[in-house]
Each structure stands twice: as structure tokens, then as C-alpha cells.
Design a protein around this motif. Structure first.
Motif, PDB file in Angstrom:
ATOM      1  N   MET A  13       0.861  -1.194   0.000  1.00 31.46           N
ATOM      2  CA  MET A  13       0.000   0.000   0.000  1.00 31.46           C
ATOM      3  C   MET A  13       0.895   1.242   0.000  1.00 31.46           C
ATOM      4  O   MET A  13       1.845   1.344   0.747  1.00 31.46           O
ATOM      5  CB  MET A  13      -0.904   0.011   1.249  1.00 31.46           C
ATOM      6  N   SER A  14       0.599   2.192  -0.822  1.00 30.12           N
ATOM      7  CA  SER A  14       1.438   3.377  -0.946  1.00 30.12           C
ATOM      8  C   SER A  14       1.278   4.291   0.249  1.00 30.12           C
ATOM      9  O   SER A  14       0.321   4.204   1.000  1.00 30.12           O
ATOM     10  CB  SER A  14       1.066   4.149  -2.222  1.00 30.12           C
ATOM     11  N   THR A  15       2.268   5.230   0.383  1.00 28.64           N
ATOM     12  CA  THR A  15       2.201   6.194   1.486  1.00 28.64           C
ATOM     13  C   THR A  15       0.954   7.049   1.390  1.00 28.64           C
ATOM     14  O   THR A  15       0.277   7.321   2.376  1.00 28.64           O
ATOM     15  CB  THR A  15       3.451   7.098   1.473  1.00 28.64           C
ATOM     16  N   GLU A  16       0.630   7.495   0.134  1.00 26.73           N
ATOM     17  CA  GLU A  16      -0.547   8.342  -0.055  1.00 26.73           C
ATOM     18  C   GLU A  16      -1.806   7.609   0.385  1.00 26.73           C
ATOM     19  O   GLU A  16      -2.676   8.160   1.039  1.00 26.73           O
ATOM     20  CB  GLU A  16      -0.673   8.773  -1.518  1.00 26.73           C
ATOM     21  N   ARG A  17      -1.889   6.314  -0.047  1.00 31.18           N
ATOM     22  CA  ARG A  17      -3.072   5.546   0.305  1.00 31.18           C
ATOM     23  C   ARG A  17      -3.140   5.303   1.807  1.00 31.18           C
ATOM     24  O   ARG A  17      -4.208   5.307   2.403  1.00 31.18           O
ATOM     25  CB  ARG A  17      -3.049   4.214  -0.441  1.00 31.18           C
ATOM     26  N   ASN A  18      -2.003   5.074   2.420  1.00 27.13           N
ATOM     27  CA  ASN A  18      -1.970   4.900   3.873  1.00 27.13           C
ATOM     28  C   ASN A  18      -2.546   6.113   4.590  1.00 27.13           C
ATOM     29  O   ASN A  18      -3.371   6.001   5.482  1.00 27.13           O
ATOM     30  CB  ASN A  18      -0.532   4.675   4.352  1.00 27.13           C
ATOM     31  N   GLU A  19      -2.076   7.288   4.206  1.00 28.58           N
ATOM     32  CA  GLU A  19      -2.526   8.506   4.869  1.00 28.58           C
ATOM     33  C   GLU A  19      -4.017   8.724   4.650  1.00 28.58           C
ATOM     34  O   GLU A  19      -4.736   9.135   5.561  1.00 28.58           O
ATOM     35  CB  GLU A  19      -1.707   9.697   4.382  1.00 28.58           C
ATOM     36  N   ALA A  20      -4.490   8.455   3.443  1.00 31.52           N
ATOM     37  CA  ALA A  20      -5.920   8.607   3.172  1.00 31.52           C
ATOM     38  C   ALA A  20      -6.736   7.636   4.023  1.00 31.52           C
ATOM     39  O   ALA A  20      -7.802   7.986   4.543  1.00 31.52           O
ATOM     40  CB  ALA A  20      -6.196   8.382   1.686  1.00 31.52           C
ATOM     41  N   TYR A  21      -6.215   6.437   4.162  1.00 30.20           N
ATOM     42  CA  TYR A  21      -6.913   5.423   4.954  1.00 30.20           C
ATOM     43  C   TYR A  21      -7.030   5.862   6.414  1.00 30.20           C
ATOM     44  O   TYR A  21      -8.094   5.781   7.026  1.00 30.20           O
ATOM     45  CB  TYR A  21      -6.158   4.099   4.849  1.00 30.20           C
ATOM     46  N   TYR A  22      -5.918   6.364   6.961  1.00 32.81           N
ATOM     47  CA  TYR A  22      -5.946   6.773   8.361  1.00 32.81           C
ATOM     48  C   TYR A  22      -6.722   8.075   8.565  1.00 32.81           C
ATOM     49  O   TYR A  22      -7.299   8.299   9.629  1.00 32.81           O
ATOM     50  CB  TYR A  22      -4.515   6.877   8.905  1.00 32.81           C
ATOM     51  N   GLN A  23      -6.746   8.913   7.555  1.00 32.39           N
ATOM     52  CA  GLN A  23      -7.618  10.089   7.625  1.00 32.39           C
ATOM     53  C   GLN A  23      -9.075   9.636   7.732  1.00 32.39           C
ATOM     54  O   GLN A  23      -9.874  10.231   8.459  1.00 32.39           O
ATOM     55  CB  GLN A  23      -7.417  10.969   6.383  1.00 32.39           C
ATOM     56  N   GLN A  24      -9.414   8.583   6.994  1.00 35.73           N
ATOM     57  CA  GLN A  24     -10.774   8.062   7.047  1.00 35.73           C
ATOM     58  C   GLN A  24     -11.070   7.479   8.443  1.00 35.73           C
ATOM     59  O   GLN A  24     -12.159   7.664   8.984  1.00 35.73           O
ATOM     60  CB  GLN A  24     -10.971   6.980   5.971  1.00 35.73           C
ATOM     61  N   LEU A  25     -10.084   6.786   9.002  1.00 36.36           N
ATOM     62  CA  LEU A  25     -10.262   6.272  10.362  1.00 36.36           C
ATOM     63  C   LEU A  25     -10.469   7.411  11.352  1.00 36.36           C
ATOM     64  O   LEU A  25     -11.292   7.323  12.271  1.00 36.36           O
ATOM     65  CB  LEU A  25      -9.048   5.446  10.784  1.00 36.36           C
TER      66      LEU A  25
END
Length: 400
Positions: free
Chosen positions: A1-13
Motif C-alpha cells: 500500500m502506498s504512502t498516499e493511500r496509507n494517509e488517506a486510509y488513516y484520515q478516514q479512520l
């Protein structure tokens, strides 16, 4: 999983947590992510900003999970209702996950939820029949004047209530205030401030001394102090900040003991269901006198006086636990069940009855006094405490 996707995922959390729909697993995952390194500072700042105005009506009661976790949790809960910005202590295995979940849940979950129940499945909450819940606001008391007139006090704005001798009585900034007026000191006119279960009220005496009266308590005092001493009497519990006056020592009569005050901050607990009268010193010095002797206390010490007048000194007292009630909390550190329920009984107007043998266990935690009795009882359910309610009786059923 890319860094961008990681950050988006945790923003959603983070968004799900802000909306109070975050699952425990997601909460743990979010906290773990935020704790990884300083690159998560932006999310942590957002987290802090989002909950800056959340009122800390947190509830936590648990069987003791160990000193390390207890201290960390209490540190977080006693601070602000937001996640602190300092570098958190590292955990391993189950302890790390439990602490992360509890710190998040202490903010995100509503008052009345049990945290850290060690995997116990909460039993269905026992039905409460004909049990009146305490009012959301507990800022109440009754003032009885020298002539017997009673005045009900609440949270209304500034009001002038009465004149007693050369003192004017007002409610001001949510407290009862006695203001000495000019003129010759008259014969003492004694007033009494009384609270019921679920009520507290602060008082400022004519000499500037401040008193916070706990639930189911009363204090009798003169409207104006005359003569060469200041003397009042207490039943129940109160916290004191006494104005220094070298020419007029301050004395508190509590059942069979007298506490001599030397300008100080301290707490006295003299409820009838306590085995001893406990005086706990936070600042300054007090001298506790009984028929069997005297004892002077230093900050962090507590005197315990038994019914026969015997004195005992206890050192290393956690004063935050003793005076948590003043800030609107119950606080327990390795307290046994009888201690926990005794405090609940004063606040929720309960009679505690034990049936059978209850196994020893220790509890720690902080509970908002704004929590309903229903939610407090749910916490007992979650900690496998068996009980039933009959009117105002809480009947605790033995484990054996």
C-alpha cells in the motif's frame, strides 16, 4: 500500500472516530499509526483540535490490569480530554493494545461505558425498578439560617439572599458567599449548609476561607466569626482551603475529634459508614486531636481516627484520589469493592447490602459523577459483580 493511500486510509479512520462510529479494532489501528513516529504529527494535531472542546465526562472502571497501565491511563485521563502531545510510552503485546484502546475510548465513548474489562462479556444490565436517577446538575444545597428559615440553593446567577448579623449572604459565581459588613460584631448567628445525596456546594466564609461540601453532608458555622477563634462543625465530607489568621485559630469539630488548622488545604471524610474519620492534608499543616492523643500532619499524610479515639497516621497518600469528588469524579486506585460501592451509595442514595461471600478484587479508574446510575451499574455488570436492585437497596450477591 502506498504512502498516499496509507494517509488517506488513516484520515478516514480519524473521521470515523470523530463521528463516534470507529470500531475498537479501528481505534487501536489508528492509535498505533499515530504512535509510530513524528511524521504523524499532522494527524495527531487534527485529533487534538477536533476534541479540544469535548467535556471530560469519561467513565472508566476496571479490575486492576497492572501498575504500568494504571499509571499511564490515569495520567491521560487526569490531563485534558484530548490526546497529549508528549512522546507516549511504548507498550508490548496485549498491554499496548489495551492501553491504546482505552485512551481512545476514554474520549470517544459516551459516559457510562466500561473500559478494559479483560475480555469479560458484559452481562445484560440488571433492570432498575423505581429507582430515581440523579439530576444532571448536582450543584445544590439547602441553607438554614439562625431563625430556622430554609433557602434552597442552585446554580442561579448572583443573588442577595439574607442578612445575618454583620454578614451579607449572597450566591456568586456558583457559590455561597458570606461578606462581612461594617459595624460591631454581634453575637454569633449559626447557619447550616446541607447537601443531599447527589449534591455538592461550595461556600466562602466571612473570613475568606473556602469550603466544598460533598454529598450527604452538612456544615454548621457562624455568619461572622467573633472572639479569639474560628470554630465550625462538620458531618460527612468536605474539602477546605482555610484563610490564615494567626490571631484566630481555625478549628473544625467532627464527631469526637477536633482538627486545628494552621492555614492549609485538606479534606475530611467522616461519613457514618466509614470505619475511621480520615483527615488528608494537601498543603500546609493541621493537628488532629482525639481523646487518646494528638497528631500533626505533613502534606501527603492522612490521619485515621477510630470510633474509640485511637489515631493512626498513613503516609504516601494519593491526594488526587481523595479529592477527585471536588472536580466531579470518583477516582479509585486499587480500591476494593466495598470502598467503590460506599462512595456510590453517598452519591446515588443507595443502601448497600451484601448477601453471601464476595470474592476479593481490586478496582481502579475514574468515573464522572454525571454518569447515570444505570451506566454505573452496567460497569458492575461488566466486571462480573452480581447484584439486584430493590427500591433504594443495591443487594450484592456473593460469588460463592
Amino acid at each position: 500500500m502506498s504512502t498516499e493511500r496509507n494517509e488517506a486510509y488513516y484520515q478516514q479512520l480519524l473521521l470515523r472516530w470523530q463521528q463516534r462510529i470507529c470500531t475498537p479494532t479501528e481505534a487501536i489501528e489508528l492509535m498505533d499509526y499515530l504512535r509510530q513516529d513524528n511524521s504523524n504529527r499532522t494527524l495527531l494535531n487534527e485529533l487534538q483540535s477536533a476534541f479540544r472542546d469535548v467535556k471530560p465526562e469519561k467513565v472508566l472502571l476496571s479490575a486492576d490490569p497492572g501498575d504500568r497501565i494504571r499509571k499511564e491511563l490515569l495520567k491521560h485521563i487526569q490531563a485534558s480530554p484530548v490526546i497529549p502531545m508528549h512522546q507516549p510510552r511504548k507498550y508490548t503485546g496485549t498491554f499496548r493494545l489495551a492501553a491504546a484502546a482505552a485512551i481512545l475510548a476514554a474520549i470517544a465513548l459516551p459516559a457510562g461505558y466500561l473500559l478494559l474489562n479483560h475480555g469479560h462479556t458484559p452481562k445484560p444490565a440488571t433492570t432498575i425498578q423505581a429507582q430515581k436517577e440523579p439530576a444532571a446538575s448536582s450543584h445544590k444545597a439547602v441553607l438554614t439560617l439562625a431563625n430556622g428559615e430554609k433557602i434552597v440553593l442552585d446554580e442561579k446567577g448572583m443573588q442577595q439572599l439574607a442578612q445575618q448579623g454583620n454578614s451579607t449572604i449572597k450566591t456568586k459565581n456558583g457559590q455561597l458567599v458570606y461578606e462581612k459588613t461594617s459595624g460591631e460584631a454581634s453575637a454569633p448567628l449559626y447557619n447550616t449548609l446541607t447537601t443531599a445525596a447527589g449534591e455538592t456546594y461550595p461556600l466562602v466564609l466571612a473570613d475568606g476561607s473556602k469550603i466544598w461540601l460533598n454529598a450527604a453532608s452538612s456544615i454548621r458555622f457562624p455568619a461572622t466569626f467573633a472572639g479569639n477563634e474560628r470554630k465550625i462543625s462538620l458531618t460527612g465530607e468536605a474539602y477546605f482551603e482555610i484563610a490564615h489568621d494567626a490571631h484566630k485559630p481555625f478549628r473544625i469539630q467532627v464527631k469526637q475529634i477536633t482538627v486545628d488548622v494552621l492555614g492549609t488545604h485538606f479534606n475530611i471524610n467522616s461519613y457514618a459508614d466509614e470505619a475511621t474519620i480520615n483527615t488528608t492534608l494537601l498543603e500546609g499543616a493541621v493537628k488532629v486531636n482525639s481523646e487518646k492523643g494528638s497528631m500533626q500532619l505533613a502534606p501527603g499524610e492522612q490521619s485515621q481516627v477510630s470510633a474509640n479515639g485511637s489515631l493512626k497516621k498513613v503516609t504516601g497518600i494519593n491526594t488526587d484520589e481523595i479529592v477527585a469528588w471536588k472536580s466531579g469524579y470518583f477516582q479509585f486506585e486499587s480500591a476494593d469493592l466495598t470502598t467503590v460501592l460506599r462512595q456510590f451509595s453517598h452519591w446515588y442514595d443507595l443502601e448497600i447490602v451484601y448477601e453471601g461471600k464476595v470474592k476479593p478484587r481490586k478496582f481502579f479508574g475514574m468515573i464522572s459523577r454525571h454518569s447515570s446510575l444505570t451506566n454505573v451499574l452496567k460497569m458492575l455488570d461488566a466486571n462480573n459483580v452480581s447484584y439486584k436492585i430493590e427500591g433504594k437497596k443495591l443487594i450484592v450477591q456473593g460469588d460463592e
